[in-house]
Write a protein that holds these residues in place. Structure first.
Motif, PDB file in Angstrom:
ATOM      1  N   LYS A 189       0.827  -1.210   0.000  1.00 18.87           N
ATOM      2  CA  LYS A 189       0.000   0.000   0.000  1.00 18.87           C
ATOM      3  C   LYS A 189       0.860   1.258   0.000  1.00 18.87           C
ATOM      4  O   LYS A 189       0.522   2.256  -0.640  1.00 18.87           O
ATOM      5  CB  LYS A 189      -0.933   0.006   1.217  1.00 18.87           C
ATOM      6  N   PHE A 190       1.985   1.211   0.713  1.00 21.18           N
ATOM      7  CA  PHE A 190       2.848   2.393   0.744  1.00 21.18           C
ATOM      8  C   PHE A 190       3.504   2.624  -0.613  1.00 21.18           C
ATOM      9  O   PHE A 190       3.640   3.769  -1.047  1.00 21.18           O
ATOM     10  CB  PHE A 190       3.924   2.262   1.823  1.00 21.18           C
ATOM     11  N   VAL A 191       3.909   1.556  -1.280  1.00 23.28           N
ATOM     12  CA  VAL A 191       4.482   1.688  -2.627  1.00 23.28           C
ATOM     13  C   VAL A 191       3.454   2.325  -3.564  1.00 23.28           C
ATOM     14  O   VAL A 191       3.772   3.235  -4.334  1.00 23.28           O
ATOM     15  CB  VAL A 191       4.930   0.316  -3.167  1.00 23.28           C
ATOM     16  N   LEU A 192       2.213   1.867  -3.482  1.00 26.27           N
ATOM     17  CA  LEU A 192       1.159   2.421  -4.337  1.00 26.27           C
ATOM     18  C   LEU A 192       0.913   3.893  -4.015  1.00 26.27           C
ATOM     19  O   LEU A 192       0.727   4.721  -4.917  1.00 26.27           O
ATOM     20  CB  LEU A 192      -0.125   1.615  -4.152  1.00 26.27           C
ATOM     21  N   HIS A 193       0.934   4.231  -2.734  1.00 30.85           N
ATOM     22  CA  HIS A 193       0.780   5.628  -2.311  1.00 30.85           C
ATOM     23  C   HIS A 193       1.884   6.498  -2.905  1.00 30.85           C
ATOM     24  O   HIS A 193       1.623   7.593  -3.420  1.00 30.85           O
ATOM     25  CB  HIS A 193       0.815   5.708  -0.782  1.00 30.85           C
ATOM     26  N   THR A 194       3.115   6.015  -2.856  1.00 29.88           N
ATOM     27  CA  THR A 194       4.252   6.783  -3.367  1.00 29.88           C
ATOM     28  C   THR A 194       4.156   6.972  -4.878  1.00 29.88           C
ATOM     29  O   THR A 194       4.434   8.061  -5.403  1.00 29.88           O
ATOM     30  CB  THR A 194       5.572   6.078  -3.004  1.00 29.88           C
ATOM     31  N   LYS A 195       3.746   5.942  -5.587  1.00 32.35           N
ATOM     32  CA  LYS A 195       3.551   6.051  -7.037  1.00 32.35           C
ATOM     33  C   LYS A 195       2.479   7.089  -7.354  1.00 32.35           C
ATOM     34  O   LYS A 195       2.620   7.891  -8.286  1.00 32.35           O
ATOM     35  CB  LYS A 195       3.158   4.683  -7.611  1.00 32.35           C
ATOM     36  N   LEU A 196       1.426   7.079  -6.562  1.00 27.43           N
ATOM     37  CA  LEU A 196       0.326   8.017  -6.772  1.00 27.43           C
ATOM     38  C   LEU A 196       0.792   9.459  -6.572  1.00 27.43           C
ATOM     39  O   LEU A 196       0.469  10.351  -7.369  1.00 27.43           O
ATOM     40  CB  LEU A 196      -0.810   7.686  -5.805  1.00 27.43           C
ATOM     41  N   VAL A 197       1.562   9.695  -5.524  1.00 29.75           N
ATOM     42  CA  VAL A 197       2.079  11.040  -5.255  1.00 29.75           C
ATOM     43  C   VAL A 197       2.943  11.529  -6.415  1.00 29.75           C
ATOM     44  O   VAL A 197       2.836  12.684  -6.849  1.00 29.75           O
ATOM     45  CB  VAL A 197       2.883  11.059  -3.937  1.00 29.75           C
ATOM     46  N   LYS A 198       3.789  10.658  -6.947  1.00 30.61           N
ATOM     47  CA  LYS A 198       4.654  11.040  -8.068  1.00 30.61           C
ATOM     48  C   LYS A 198       3.825  11.408  -9.300  1.00 30.61           C
ATOM     49  O   LYS A 198       4.143  12.371 -10.010  1.00 30.61           O
ATOM     50  CB  LYS A 198       5.624   9.898  -8.393  1.00 30.61           C
ATOM     51  N   SER A 199       2.762  10.672  -9.545  1.00 27.38           N
ATOM     52  CA  SER A 199       1.910  10.972 -10.699  1.00 27.38           C
ATOM     53  C   SER A 199       1.147  12.281 -10.507  1.00 27.38           C
ATOM     54  O   SER A 199       0.980  13.059 -11.452  1.00 27.38           O
ATOM     55  CB  SER A 199       0.918   9.827 -10.940  1.00 27.38           C
ATOM     56  N   ILE A 200       0.682  12.533  -9.289  1.00 22.16           N
ATOM     57  CA  ILE A 200      -0.039  13.786  -9.017  1.00 22.16           C
ATOM     58  C   ILE A 200       0.894  14.982  -9.200  1.00 22.16           C
ATOM     59  O   ILE A 200       0.505  16.012  -9.762  1.00 22.16           O
ATOM     60  CB  ILE A 200      -0.637  13.761  -7.594  1.00 22.16           C
ATOM     61  N   LYS A 201       2.123  14.852  -8.745  1.00 18.96           N
ATOM     62  CA  LYS A 201       3.096  15.932  -8.941  1.00 18.96           C
ATOM     63  C   LYS A 201       3.332  16.182 -10.428  1.00 18.96           C
ATOM     64  O   LYS A 201       3.510  17.329 -10.856  1.00 18.96           O
ATOM     65  CB  LYS A 201       4.416  15.585  -8.245  1.00 18.96           C
ATOM     66  N   ALA A 202       3.323  15.117 -11.217  1.00 17.31           N
ATOM     67  CA  ALA A 202       3.522  15.258 -12.662  1.00 17.31           C
ATOM     68  C   ALA A 202       2.364  16.030 -13.299  1.00 17.31           C
ATOM     69  O   ALA A 202       2.571  16.847 -14.201  1.00 17.31           O
ATOM     70  CB  ALA A 202       3.668  13.883 -13.306  1.00 17.31           C
ATOM     71  N   ILE A 203       1.138  15.788 -12.822  1.00 20.75           N
ATOM     72  CA  ILE A 203      -0.018  16.556 -13.316  1.00 20.75           C
ATOM     73  C   ILE A 203       0.161  18.029 -12.972  1.00 20.75           C
ATOM     74  O   ILE A 203      -0.090  18.915 -13.793  1.00 20.75           O
ATOM     75  CB  ILE A 203      -1.329  16.017 -12.711  1.00 20.75           C
ATOM     76  N   TYR A 204       0.605  18.289 -11.757  1.00 22.92           N
ATOM     77  CA  TYR A 204       0.854  19.665 -11.311  1.00 22.92           C
ATOM     78  C   TYR A 204       1.892  20.344 -12.205  1.00 22.92           C
ATOM     79  O   TYR A 204       1.846  21.558 -12.425  1.00 22.92           O
ATOM     80  CB  TYR A 204       1.321  19.630  -9.860  1.00 22.92           C
ATOM     81  N   GLN A 205       2.814  19.558 -12.745  1.00 20.99           N
ATOM     82  CA  GLN A 205       3.853  20.089 -13.636  1.00 20.99           C
ATOM     83  C   GLN A 205       3.407  20.094 -15.099  1.00 20.99           C
ATOM     84  O   GLN A 205       4.222  20.171 -16.013  1.00 20.99           O
ATOM     85  CB  GLN A 205       5.131  19.260 -13.466  1.00 20.99           C
ATOM     86  N   ASN A 206       2.083  20.002 -15.291  1.00 15.09           N
ATOM     87  CA  ASN A 206       1.444  20.140 -16.610  1.00 15.09           C
ATOM     88  C   ASN A 206       1.651  18.951 -17.542  1.00 15.09           C
ATOM     89  O   ASN A 206       1.518  19.083 -18.760  1.00 15.09           O
ATOM     90  CB  ASN A 206       1.904  21.429 -17.310  1.00 15.09           C
TER      91      ASN A 206
END
Length: 239
Positions: A189-206
């Motif tokens: 679950k923590f690995v999945l959480h970390t992957k999700l955070v990285k993807s959300i940051k990428a959206i923030y970076q357009n």
């Protein structure tokens, strides 16, 4: 207040109006603040009406905000030094007092207006929020080997249980058991959480949704979208 998003190494902030979510669960500590009227949420099947609340990681929730009312979601990495100050494994949520909520609104407005290094400003907002909620310095501690595992997962592309186990000189079984014991969640679950955070940051970076999915090492956009909806109760296109 207009929609606004910010990120730092210890968490992120998201402000939006008229949010209605499906039932969801994720691994961040979440501080929810209403700028005007109370919002309604169901936490572990208990209905709450509040203007300020702290929800613990791995807690089932559903959220409904009043119309034309700005809501701030402050998501804090649970195993950062700052996040460990707020972890409470016995209580799934804590309502904030009126004065605490008003002070955090003041912090958020200051953050929203300031120009400059957004990552630094977001970190300052999160730190101010944590101090307002829990001014003491006492915090949860976790095994240094598990802390090292968390750092590896967050800072590298290495999510292999076998490889990480060797790095901290533990068997895969012992690492999985110790991680759950120390953090309250599974390593998966923590690995999945970390992957999700990285993807959300990428959206923030357009980046678009497909690019963002790959930035978080998801297999494809569909997997990312499904994970995001399960975690936040809305589609990532809302960002």
């Amino acid at each position: 207040m207009n929609k606004k998003i910010g990120f730092s190494n210890i968490g992120g902030v998201y402000i939006e109006e008229n949010i209605q979510t499906k039932t969801h669960i994720h691994q961040a500590i979440t501080v929810i603040i209403s700028f005007k009227d109370n919002f309604d949420c169901f936490i572990e099947q208990k209905q709450i009406s509040s203007s300020g609340i702290v929800i613990q990681p791995n807690t089932i929730r559903q959220f409904n905000s009043p119309e034309n009312n700005s809501i701030a979601f402050i998501h804090i990495e649970p195993f950062s030094e700052q996040g460990l100050k707020l972890i409470d494994r016995d209580i799934p949520f804590t309502e904030l007092s009126k004065s605490q909520t008003e002070n955090i609104i003041m912090f958020i407005k200051k953050w929203a207006l300031h120009k400059g290094n957004q990552e630094k400003l977001t970190e300052e907002l999160i730190n101010s929020t944590i101090k307002e909620i829990k001014p003491t310095t006492n915090n949860l501690t976790i095994d240094k080997r598990i802390k090292k595992v968390i750092d590896i997962i967050q800072k590298t592309e290495n999510t292999s249980l076998k490889s990480i186990s060797k790095t901290v000189n533990l068997s895969t079984f012992r690492l999985s058991h110790l991680f759950k014991q120390e953090t309250g969640i599974t390593l998966k679950k923590f690995v999945l959480h970390t992957k999700l955070v990285k993807s959300i940051k990428a959206i923030y970076q357009n980046q678009n949704l497909t690019q963002s999915a790959y930035s978080g090492n998801f297999a494809d956009q569909a997997h990312f979208t499904r994970t995001y909806k399960n975690s936040f109760g809305v589609l990532p296109s809302k960002l």
